[in-house]
Design a protein around this motif. Structure first.
Motif, PDB file in Angstrom:
ATOM      1  N   ARG A   1     -43.189  45.253 -61.894  1.00  0.00           N
ATOM      2  CA  ARG A   1     -43.887  46.105 -62.860  1.00  0.00           C
ATOM      3  C   ARG A   1     -44.622  47.239 -62.144  1.00  0.00           C
ATOM      4  O   ARG A   1     -44.605  48.389 -62.598  1.00  0.00           O
ATOM      5  CB  ARG A   1     -44.873  45.260 -63.685  1.00  0.00           C
ATOM      6  N   GLN A   2     -45.247  46.914 -61.020  1.00  0.00           N
ATOM      7  CA  GLN A   2     -45.976  47.933 -60.262  1.00  0.00           C
ATOM      8  C   GLN A   2     -45.026  48.984 -59.680  1.00  0.00           C
ATOM      9  O   GLN A   2     -45.346  50.182 -59.654  1.00  0.00           O
ATOM     10  CB  GLN A   2     -46.780  47.269 -59.134  1.00  0.00           C
ATOM     11  N   MET A   3     -43.845  48.558 -59.235  1.00  0.00           N
ATOM     12  CA  MET A   3     -42.867  49.515 -58.699  1.00  0.00           C
ATOM     13  C   MET A   3     -42.394  50.481 -59.780  1.00  0.00           C
ATOM     14  O   MET A   3     -42.251  51.684 -59.536  1.00  0.00           O
ATOM     15  CB  MET A   3     -41.668  48.757 -58.115  1.00  0.00           C
ATOM     16  N   ILE A   4     -42.144  49.971 -60.969  1.00  0.00           N
ATOM     17  CA  ILE A   4     -41.720  50.836 -62.074  1.00  0.00           C
ATOM     18  C   ILE A   4     -42.866  51.755 -62.480  1.00  0.00           C
ATOM     19  O   ILE A   4     -42.663  52.945 -62.759  1.00  0.00           O
ATOM     20  CB  ILE A   4     -41.238  49.981 -63.261  1.00  0.00           C
ATOM     21  N   TRP A   5     -44.065  51.226 -62.505  1.00  0.00           N
ATOM     22  CA  TRP A   5     -45.266  52.007 -62.830  1.00  0.00           C
ATOM     23  C   TRP A   5     -45.402  53.197 -61.887  1.00  0.00           C
ATOM     24  O   TRP A   5     -45.723  54.311 -62.308  1.00  0.00           O
ATOM     25  CB  TRP A   5     -46.477  51.089 -62.747  1.00  0.00           C
ATOM     26  N   ALA A   6     -45.138  52.952 -60.597  1.00  0.00           N
ATOM     27  CA  ALA A   6     -45.268  54.031 -59.603  1.00  0.00           C
ATOM     28  C   ALA A   6     -44.194  55.103 -59.780  1.00  0.00           C
ATOM     29  O   ALA A   6     -44.366  56.245 -59.320  1.00  0.00           O
ATOM     30  CB  ALA A   6     -45.180  53.441 -58.194  1.00  0.00           C
ATOM     31  N   ASN A   7     -43.084  54.773 -60.438  1.00  0.00           N
ATOM     32  CA  ASN A   7     -42.017  55.756 -60.673  1.00  0.00           C
ATOM     33  C   ASN A   7     -42.324  56.700 -61.826  1.00  0.00           C
ATOM     34  O   ASN A   7     -41.634  57.700 -62.000  1.00  0.00           O
ATOM     35  CB  ASN A   7     -40.692  55.043 -60.971  1.00  0.00           C
ATOM     36  N   CYS A   8     -43.343  56.362 -62.621  1.00  0.00           N
ATOM     37  CA  CYS A   8     -43.656  57.182 -63.795  1.00  0.00           C
ATOM     38  C   CYS A   8     -44.356  58.478 -63.379  1.00  0.00           C
ATOM     39  O   CYS A   8     -45.129  58.515 -62.412  1.00  0.00           O
ATOM     40  CB  CYS A   8     -44.539  56.403 -64.764  1.00  0.00           C
ATOM     41  N   ILE A   9     -44.114  59.530 -64.161  1.00  0.00           N
ATOM     42  CA  ILE A   9     -44.744  60.818 -63.914  1.00  0.00           C
ATOM     43  C   ILE A   9     -46.010  60.957 -64.746  1.00  0.00           C
ATOM     44  O   ILE A   9     -46.995  61.538 -64.305  1.00  0.00           O
ATOM     45  CB  ILE A   9     -43.765  61.966 -64.263  1.00  0.00           C
ATOM     46  N   SER A  10     -45.986  60.414 -65.952  1.00  0.00           N
ATOM     47  CA  SER A  10     -47.090  60.602 -66.894  1.00  0.00           C
ATOM     48  C   SER A  10     -47.844  59.309 -67.142  1.00  0.00           C
ATOM     49  O   SER A  10     -47.341  58.211 -66.886  1.00  0.00           O
ATOM     50  CB  SER A  10     -46.550  61.124 -68.226  1.00  0.00           C
ATOM     51  N   GLN A  11     -49.057  59.486 -67.683  1.00  0.00           N
ATOM     52  CA  GLN A  11     -49.837  58.335 -68.088  1.00  0.00           C
ATOM     53  C   GLN A  11     -49.186  57.640 -69.270  1.00  0.00           C
ATOM     54  O   GLN A  11     -49.279  56.417 -69.429  1.00  0.00           O
ATOM     55  CB  GLN A  11     -51.265  58.762 -68.438  1.00  0.00           C
ATOM     56  N   MET A  12     -48.483  58.428 -70.108  1.00  0.00           N
ATOM     57  CA  MET A  12     -47.791  57.842 -71.265  1.00  0.00           C
ATOM     58  C   MET A  12     -46.745  56.828 -70.803  1.00  0.00           C
ATOM     59  O   MET A  12     -46.630  55.730 -71.362  1.00  0.00           O
ATOM     60  CB  MET A  12     -47.119  58.952 -72.072  1.00  0.00           C
ATOM     61  N   GLY A  13     -45.944  57.195 -69.781  1.00  0.00           N
ATOM     62  CA  GLY A  13     -44.941  56.280 -69.260  1.00  0.00           C
ATOM     63  C   GLY A  13     -45.570  55.053 -68.644  1.00  0.00           C
ATOM     64  O   GLY A  13     -45.078  53.921 -68.820  1.00  0.00           O
ATOM     65  N   LYS A  14     -46.673  55.220 -67.937  1.00  0.00           N
ATOM     66  CA  LYS A  14     -47.349  54.099 -67.302  1.00  0.00           C
ATOM     67  C   LYS A  14     -47.899  53.122 -68.346  1.00  0.00           C
ATOM     68  O   LYS A  14     -47.900  51.902 -68.136  1.00  0.00           O
ATOM     69  CB  LYS A  14     -48.469  54.612 -66.404  1.00  0.00           C
ATOM     70  N   GLU A  15     -48.363  53.670 -69.468  1.00  0.00           N
ATOM     71  CA  GLU A  15     -48.846  52.794 -70.536  1.00  0.00           C
ATOM     72  C   GLU A  15     -47.713  51.936 -71.085  1.00  0.00           C
ATOM     73  O   GLU A  15     -47.914  50.748 -71.384  1.00  0.00           O
ATOM     74  CB  GLU A  15     -49.453  53.650 -71.653  1.00  0.00           C
ATOM     75  N   LEU A  16     -46.538  52.515 -71.214  1.00  0.00           N
ATOM     76  CA  LEU A  16     -45.392  51.736 -71.701  1.00  0.00           C
ATOM     77  C   LEU A  16     -44.974  50.683 -70.686  1.00  0.00           C
ATOM     78  O   LEU A  16     -44.526  49.595 -71.070  1.00  0.00           O
ATOM     79  CB  LEU A  16     -44.220  52.670 -72.013  1.00  0.00           C
ATOM     80  N   VAL A  17     -45.092  50.979 -69.398  1.00  0.00           N
ATOM     81  CA  VAL A  17     -44.797  49.975 -68.369  1.00  0.00           C
ATOM     82  C   VAL A  17     -45.780  48.812 -68.498  1.00  0.00           C
ATOM     83  O   VAL A  17     -45.398  47.641 -68.401  1.00  0.00           O
ATOM     84  CB  VAL A  17     -44.870  50.589 -66.958  1.00  0.00           C
ATOM     85  N   ASP A  18     -47.050  49.134 -68.728  1.00  0.00           N
ATOM     86  CA  ASP A  18     -48.061  48.082 -68.895  1.00  0.00           C
ATOM     87  C   ASP A  18     -47.771  47.217 -70.121  1.00  0.00           C
ATOM     88  O   ASP A  18     -48.064  46.022 -70.139  1.00  0.00           O
ATOM     89  CB  ASP A  18     -49.451  48.704 -69.029  1.00  0.00           C
ATOM     90  N   LYS A  19     -47.187  47.826 -71.167  1.00  0.00           N
ATOM     91  CA  LYS A  19     -46.902  47.099 -72.400  1.00  0.00           C
ATOM     92  C   LYS A  19     -45.555  46.365 -72.368  1.00  0.00           C
ATOM     93  O   LYS A  19     -45.246  45.609 -73.286  1.00  0.00           O
ATOM     94  CB  LYS A  19     -46.911  48.063 -73.585  1.00  0.00           C
ATOM     95  N   MET A  20     -44.738  46.620 -71.347  1.00  0.00           N
ATOM     96  CA  MET A  20     -43.419  45.984 -71.248  1.00  0.00           C
ATOM     97  C   MET A  20     -43.573  44.464 -71.279  1.00  0.00           C
ATOM     98  O   MET A  20     -44.347  43.889 -70.514  1.00  0.00           O
ATOM     99  CB  MET A  20     -42.751  46.429 -69.943  1.00  0.00           C
ATOM    100  N   GLN A  21     -42.809  43.796 -72.168  1.00  0.00           N
ATOM    101  CA  GLN A  21     -42.990  42.356 -72.328  1.00  0.00           C
ATOM    102  C   GLN A  21     -41.680  41.650 -72.672  1.00  0.00           C
ATOM    103  O   GLN A  21     -40.688  42.272 -73.039  1.00  0.00           O
ATOM    104  CB  GLN A  21     -44.024  42.067 -73.417  1.00  0.00           C
TER     105      GLN A  21
END
Length: 815
Positions: free
Chosen positions: A17-37
């Motif tokens: 999850r952290q690796m995918i989070w680091a690939n995001c450009i925006s905070q919007m994308g990072k929020e979706l990574v955090d919500k991934m379930q």
């Protein structure tokens, strides 16, 4: 449900999850990574995987994609929904930049092939931007984020006046500086300074009254003051008035633009949501490329069928170290639901178990996984894991108590849609009791039709696996020669812990090991030794089994061909006898006519002696001719019988024929000159055994023999028959290739080669073959597929995987 709460941490999904989070450009994308379930909805999982695979394909094709300025302006847009509010100048610039990016992405998605990128096209179609928005922003703001002079006529006028005043102020202060230098009040190298945004002249405090103006500042030592000359001061005050007017005009422009923008705010907010989704999918695709992730075939029922699966984090770590990694192939289905993995310590059991949990969890979170694309993944509603030390000081739980608590939750809540993963099952307490409890738990889970993977060293758990009971053994292979693990999983047999062997390798004291062997007992040592030999014996049995299958198939083919030949010979025999009877009938008719003519001539000559003599001589000549013709008919009949195998008596063989034939008698089949043993008699039918071949025929067609050589003849015939079969079989096996090359061969000749090739493969019991026809114009591929579609023995055929030839090779699966 996923159990326990720290499940992601145990399988290291939090790292992914952290690796995918680091690939995001925006905070919007990072929020979706955090919500991934974890999801149990097949359509949702399929959509998430398809989106990521399409984006991965976009990158694989080398297409450029925007990767900056993914701003999130949703909050700012929400705030200006109220009348009278407006977007700040800096926000307007970010809006312009990000909307240009969104527009570019929508255009890229719109130009994609809808067959290859249906999901990305759909996202692009959901992005709706009013065309005037970007155009109007560009009219107001320049590329550096400043409001343009011509954003309005009033602003242009104000800024022109400001510019004129600034030039006038600049001329005045330069004149004042030159005057002060020429008067000797300041040094020649002194230059104009800026204080509070205004131009001032540095002058020693002793001469501060020489220049009329306003002191704005002084140096830290107090020896220098900074004076704004009086005439410059008046101009600067005018400039400040114009600057105020400029700010008011800019606010008016921003308010006007915001008012025009306000009706489209919902569409803009939605566009930013889509931008966040795109950023999220893009980040997942980047990670999928990094781990060689693929989308397995999805099934709604619980199932695991992975070909060459790899733990993604282990793969990334080994790649950095330039180390190879051994892939894992594993299958859990309705027949074999529970896999019990055993083997030596540090042999890869825990990694295997974690791989199953991690990859299944990744799939149900919509992430591609590193498996071959022919793999299949089912959907589980619950995943349980028990791994590692869960000792809790707060709850006053020991390690074993914690394991039991996990097992309690699993047994109570597990069902036929659950996947459980238990590492070192049964450990943590007295081995015999722990093993017994573990065995009872495993039996209960099996009774509830749960799916699972457990690792263990306990022999009683290894012995639970039986054919058809839902539990299967798996072994992590170990090189007993080099005494090192191979990290390969083999399903179908238990593994040995190799405890004594490993101890000997590291030089453990021999006397301690000998004492330990005595304490362990011969029974346990024998069990481990048998496990070590199991693989070798299994391979030998499989080899023998294949040989027997091939021989049985070949013999059955020969029997069919023999029966066909026998039927053909019977038919030809009847035709030959009919022809012979007809010829004989014709001869008899000729004889009768000859006799009648002779009698008539004698009567007509009134028994003249001379005439009678002549007639008798003529009769004798014709009699000899008829005799010669009859002999020819008999000779032709015998010749034809001999050629067709209908009269093959062995020279010198003495037979005594008896009418009564019983089971166990040795009989001869004259039509084939073959001896065999009677195994059954039913009315007018008899069944004869020739070695391993049985033949049913009419009782009238066999002859019982009682000579001393009959058994010897039968034995020799059986040996010759068996030898012939295996000689042919060995020749076919030696010369058989698993791939037929028909490139460059004409159509009819190619089909003949394919026919013969499939016949040989069926005789040798081969189940999978390949036909190499090349790509070219696809003619050979078409006629080959057309022919294969007509062959009943062909179960399936398809193009080979793209890495192994694609459309140029056809893979054929035989029944």
């Amino acid at each position: 449900m996923v159990y326990p709460r720290n499940f992601e941490n145990k399988i290291e999904f939090d790292v992914i999850r952290q690796m995918i989070w680091a690939n995001c450009i925006s905070q919007m994308g990072k929020e979706l990574v955090d919500k991934m379930q974890f999801s149990i909805r097949l359509e949702e999982i399929k959509l998430l995987l398809d989106q990521t695979i399409e984006f991965k394909q976009l990158f694989d094709e080398g297409k450029n994609f925007p990767s900056q300025d993914y701003f999130d302006l949703r909050d700012e847009l929400q705030q200006v929904k109220i009348e009278g509010t407006y977007l700040a100048q800096e926000v307007l610039f970010d809006l312009k930049t990000s909307l240009e990016i969104i527009n570019d992405i929508a255009l890229i998605f719109h130009n994609l092939n809808p067959k290859d990128y249906p999901n990305l096209r759909e996202i692009g179609e959901r992005i709706i931007l009013a065309p005037f928005i970007i155009k109007n922003i560009s009219f107001i703001v320049d590329d550096s984020g400043e409001i343009k002079d011509h954003a309005s006529p009033e602003l242009a006028t104000i800024r022109k006046k400001i510019g004129d005043k600034e030039k006038a102020a600049n001329r005045k202060i330069i004149q004042a500086l030159k005057s002060a230098k020429s008067s000797g009040w300041i040094a020649d190298d002194v230059e104009i300074s800026i204080r509070d945004g205004r131009q001032v002249i540095p002058i020693p405090v002793s001469h501060k009254r020489r220049i009329q103006g306003l002191i704005l500042d002084e140096s830290s030592t107090g020896q220098t003051v900074f004076i704004e000359p009086g005439d410059v001061l008046e101009i600067n005050n005018e400039i400040r008035e114009f600057q105020g007017a400029e700010r008011r005009e800019i606010i008016r422009i921003l308010k006007q633009f915001t008012s025009e923008l306000r009706p489209f705010i919902p569409e803009l907010i939605n566009a930013y949501k889509e931008l966040g989704l795109i950023d999220f999918i893009r980040a997942k695709a980047k990670f999928a490329i990094k781990i060689n992730g693929n989308k397995p075939t999805l099934k709604e029922n619980p199932l695991v069928n992975w070909n060459e699966a790899i733990h993604p984090l282990l793969y990334l770590n080994h790649t950095k170290l330039n180390k190879p990694i051994i892939p894992l192939s594993i299958s859990l289905d309705a027949e074999n639901r529970i896999l019990v993995i055993s083997g030596p310590n540090a042999g890869g059991k825990s990694v295997c178990l974690k791989s199953v949990g991690l990859l299944q969890y990744m799939v149900q979170c919509g992430l591609p996984i590193p498996v071959k694309d022919d793999s299949t993944a089912g959907i589980f509603e619950h995943i349980f894991i028990d791994i590692g030390d869960e000792q809790s000081l707060e709850s006053d739980l020991s390690t074993y108590s914690s394991h039991l608590l996990n097992m309690k939750n699993l047994v109570l809540k597990g069902d036929d849609k659950s996947l459980f993963l238990i590492d070192e099952f049964g450990t943590g307490t007295e081995p015999q009791l722990g093993g017994a409890i573990a065995e009872a738990i495993l039996e209960k889970l099996n009774e509830k039709k749960c799916f699972g993977v457990v690792t263990t060293h306990y022999s009683n758990l290894k012995l639970l696996a039986r054919q058809g009971n839902g539990i299967v053994n798996g072994a992590m292979l170990f090189d007993s020669q080099k005494m090192e693990p191979l990290y390969q999983l083999v399903i179908g047999k238990p593994g040995s812990s190799f405890a004594f062997e490993i101890a000997r390798k590291i030089g453990f004291p021999r006397e301690i090991l000998q004492q330990a062997e005595q304490k362990t007992g011969k029974k346990q040592l024998d069990f481990d030794e048998q496990l070590q030999q199991l693989d070798i014996e299994k391979k030998e049995i499989d080899r023998k089994k294949q040989e027997f299958q091939v021989a049985d198939t070949f013999i059955n083919e020969l029997v069919k061909k023999y029966e066909t030949l026998l039927n053909d010979l019977e038919s030809k025999k009847k035709n030959i006898l009919a022809d012979a009877q007809k010829e004989a009938f014709d001869l008899i008719n000729s004889s009768n006519k000859l006799i009648e003519n002779t009698i008539r001539e004698i009567k007509e000559s009134n028994a003249d002696k001379q005439k009678t003599k002549e007639v008798r001589e003529e009769l004798t000549v014709k009699k000899e001719k008829l005799k010669s013709d009859l002999q020819k008919v008999s000779f032709n009949l015998k010749s034809k019988h001999t050629e067709k195998g209908l009269n093959k008596n062995v020279e010198g063989e003495k037979k005594v024929i008896e009418k009564k034939i019983r089971v166990g008698d040795i009989v001869n089949l004259p039509e084939e000159n073959a001896n065999g043993e009677v195994i059954s008699v039913n009315g007018n039918e008899v069944v004869i055994a020739f070695n391993s071949i049985t033949l049913k025929t009419d009782l009238k067609k066999v002859e019982k023999i009682i000579d001393k050589e009959s058994k010897k003849s039968t034995s020799n015939l059986q040996k010759t028959f068996r030898s012939g079969i295996y000689d042919k079989l060995n020749d076919k096996l030696t010369n058989f290739s698993f791939q037929l090359d028909i490139r460059g061969v004409r159509g009819e000749e190619a089909i003949e080669k394919v026919k013969q090739y499939i016949d040989d493969a069926l005789i040798l019991n081969m189940r999978e073959i390949k036909i190499l026809h090349g790509k070219g114009h696809g003619i050979l591929r078409t006629i080959t597929h057309d022919y294969l579609a007509t062959v009943p023995e062909v179960k399936e055929f398809r193009d080979e995987h793209i890495e192994r030839g694609g459309h140029g090779v056809t893979l054929v699966i035989l029944k």
